[in-house]
Design a protein around this motif. Structure first.
Motif, short mmCIF file in Angstrom:
data_model
loop_
_atom_site.label_atom_id
_atom_site.label_comp_id
_atom_site.label_asym_id
_atom_site.label_seq_id
_atom_site.Cartn_x
_atom_site.Cartn_y
_atom_site.Cartn_z
N LYS A 38 3.75 1.31 2.83
CA LYS A 38 4.73 2.38 2.63
C LYS A 38 4.23 3.63 3.34
O LYS A 38 3.14 4.13 3.03
CB LYS A 38 4.93 2.64 1.14
N VAL A 39 5.00 4.14 4.26
CA VAL A 39 4.62 5.31 5.05
C VAL A 39 5.39 6.53 4.54
O VAL A 39 6.61 6.51 4.44
CB VAL A 39 4.92 5.09 6.55
N ASP A 40 4.64 7.57 4.21
CA ASP A 40 5.22 8.81 3.70
C ASP A 40 5.77 9.64 4.86
O ASP A 40 5.04 10.35 5.54
CB ASP A 40 4.15 9.59 2.93
N CYS A 41 7.08 9.56 5.07
CA CYS A 41 7.69 10.21 6.24
C CYS A 41 7.66 11.73 6.16
O CYS A 41 7.61 12.40 7.20
CB CYS A 41 9.14 9.74 6.39
N LEU A 42 7.70 12.29 4.97
CA LEU A 42 7.72 13.74 4.83
C LEU A 42 6.40 14.39 5.25
O LEU A 42 6.35 15.56 5.60
CB LEU A 42 8.03 14.14 3.38
N GLU A 43 5.31 13.60 5.22
CA GLU A 43 3.99 14.14 5.54
C GLU A 43 3.65 14.05 7.02
O GLU A 43 2.58 14.50 7.44
CB GLU A 43 2.92 13.40 4.72
N LEU A 89 0.85 -1.18 0.00
CA LEU A 89 0.00 0.00 0.00
C LEU A 89 0.89 1.23 0.00
O LEU A 89 1.77 1.38 0.85
CB LEU A 89 -0.92 0.00 1.22
N ASP A 90 0.65 2.14 -0.92
CA ASP A 90 1.51 3.30 -1.12
C ASP A 90 1.03 4.51 -0.31
O ASP A 90 -0.17 4.67 -0.04
CB ASP A 90 1.53 3.66 -2.61
N ASP A 91 1.97 5.36 0.08
CA ASP A 91 1.70 6.69 0.65
C ASP A 91 0.71 6.68 1.82
O ASP A 91 -0.21 7.51 1.86
CB ASP A 91 1.17 7.63 -0.44
N TYR A 92 0.92 5.81 2.77
CA TYR A 92 0.02 5.76 3.93
C TYR A 92 0.49 6.76 4.98
O TYR A 92 1.67 6.84 5.31
CB TYR A 92 0.01 4.35 4.53
N ILE A 93 -0.46 7.54 5.50
CA ILE A 93 -0.15 8.52 6.57
C ILE A 93 -1.18 8.43 7.70
O ILE A 93 -1.41 9.40 8.42
CB ILE A 93 -0.10 9.96 6.01
N GLY A 94 -1.80 7.26 7.82
CA GLY A 94 -2.76 7.06 8.91
C GLY A 94 -4.18 7.42 8.56
O GLY A 94 -5.04 7.46 9.46
N GLN A 95 -4.47 7.64 7.28
CA GLN A 95 -5.82 8.03 6.90
C GLN A 95 -6.81 6.89 7.16
O GLN A 95 -6.49 5.72 7.04
CB GLN A 95 -5.87 8.49 5.44
#
Length: 424
Positions: A144-149, A124-130
């Motif tokens: 995959k966790v987007d660290c910059l966000e 799963l791409d670009d996960y930020i806890g949504q």
């Protein structure tokens, strides 16, 4: 399929971004693509069949050169999942990456379950806890966790929740070693980003004796007026470089009719300036250390060949093709050696315009280095703007980048041969 579709297939862009494990060894690569230069994002909705072919072609190119056990992550939008585009790709190598805008609708979940049942790894791409993506997380092997966000507190919270769900954590957009170390402490097992290509200057760090010798040799052949006898002597003085250079020059890449048995013979057949160019590549590759260093060597060598090819397509280029080659080759030298670029350039007889481009000074040629950086980072919009400004074509840029990747891969194979030779 009409002419427009043929052009569509001919001009696809492919980028690869390495994924490292906790030891900074290469676990695999993410394969990023774009089908043409005409829009700011991959037009996957209107040309599903053609786009699937693009992915298959790009995957085939990269797959030939990955090592055993390494995996390739491929982005799949909703349409491509439902159209069965993953059928082009082998489950033992391909990781199906669910893009962030895909929703966990019943038809999508059904396809993903079928892929998982057939042995595909899901990410799963670009996960930020949504919220709302729990059905994907339950199916996914990797998130995959987007660290910059995320700020530090939120990153800790997201990591803890995902670990409880039993998935493997991949930290993406890791921009520096500080973030790499934090994510490793939080339990992330995989890492993606440009932390490995950023200089980490360590006070008092010294180069090895071998690298000092190679830097001296690099300096001796970087001048426009170097001597042929000096070149021959420099090569002959290093048995491993001699072995590797002769082996490479006898490969099908050169297509020479007769075997080359000596450095003098090589100079006679292909010219000392061209030979010096190959030697620069080999020396730089030799200075790499470890998997991250090997990846930096690949990027440097690919950049060099790409810029050389681009210069030949330009109606006017401020630097010669040889200098453009050197611009790409030296573009990561500060990272290799852990020293400031300006300091390194003072030790090499490199022309002023090239030094400006490498040291972030105002330069008319720095823009060409920006092109290859956009390709590596899959910044397609910025790439298209640069292509238009420089009056290049998407087709020529795409073909030159693919050719440069293939050429760099051949060098990488020679590097592994060199390492085996050193061990024997």
């Amino acid at each position: 399929m009409g002419k427009s579709s043929e052009m569509f297939l001919d001009s696809f862009f492919v980028a690869r971004q390495p994924v490292f494990n906790t030891e900074k060894s290469v676990w695999g690569y993410e394969l990023l693509f774009r089908n043409s230069g005409g829009s700011n994002a991959a037009d996957v909705g209107n040309e599903d069949e053609a786009t699937s072919q693009v992915i298959a072609d790009g995957f085939g190119l990269i797959q030939e050169d990955i090592e055993e056990g390494q995996l390739l992550l491929v982005n799949f939008p909703r349409n491509m999942l439902l159209e069965g585009a993953a059928d082009f790709l082998p489950p033992e190598v391909c990781v199906v990456e669910i893009l962030e805008h895909v929703q966990p609708e019943p038809d999508v979940l059904e396809v993903l379950q079928e892929l998982k049942d057939r042995g595909y790894t899901l990410a799963l791409d670009d996960y930020i806890g949504q919220e709302g993506l729990e059905p994907f997380i339950e199916l996914a092997d990797i998130v995959k966790v987007d660290c910059l966000e995320l700020d530090r507190a939120k990153l800790v919270d997201v990591a803890e929740k995902l670990k409880q769900m039993g998935v493997k954590l991949l930290a993406e957009k890791v921009e520096d070693n500080e973030m790499f170390n934090l994510c490793r402490e939080l339990g992330f097992e995989l890492f993606q980003g440009f932390f490995f290509s950023r200089p980490e200057i360590i006070p008092g760090k010294k180069m090895s004796t071998n690298n000092i010798n190679r830097m001296r040799l690099l300096g001796s052949i970087s001048s426009h007026d170097f001597d042929v006898d000096d070149l021959t002597q420099a090569i002959n003085s290093d048995v491993s470089v001699s072995y590797r250079l002769l082996k490479f020059m006898n490969s099908p890449t050169f297509g020479l009719p007769n075997k080359i048995n000596s450095i003098q013979q090589a100079i006679t057949l292909i010219g000392y300036r061209k030979l010096a160019g190959w030697l620069r590549v080999i020396l730089l590759s030799d200075m790499s250390s470890g998997p991250a260093g090997n990846e930096l060597a690949f990027l440097s060598i690919k950049r060099a060949k790409f810029l050389e090819l681009v210069s030949l397509d330009l109606k006017f280029c401020p630097l010669s093709s040889e200098s453009m080659f050197m611009l790409g080759l030296f573009s990561l030298l500060d990272v290799f050696l852990g020293r400031p670029m300006l300091e390194l350039m003072s030790e090499l007889p490199v022309e002023k315009e090239l030094v400006k481009a490498l040291t972030d000074e105002t330069s008319s040629v720095a823009v060409y280095l920006d092109i290859v950086k956009c390709l590596e980072q899959a910044d397609w919009k910025a790439l298209c703007d640069l292509i238009i400004d420089l009056q290049l074509t998407p087709l020529s840029v795409a073909r030159n980048h693919l050719a440069a990747m293939q050429w760099a891969n051949e060098i990488a194979l020679m590097s592994r041969t060199h390492e085996q030779f050193e061990d024997d």
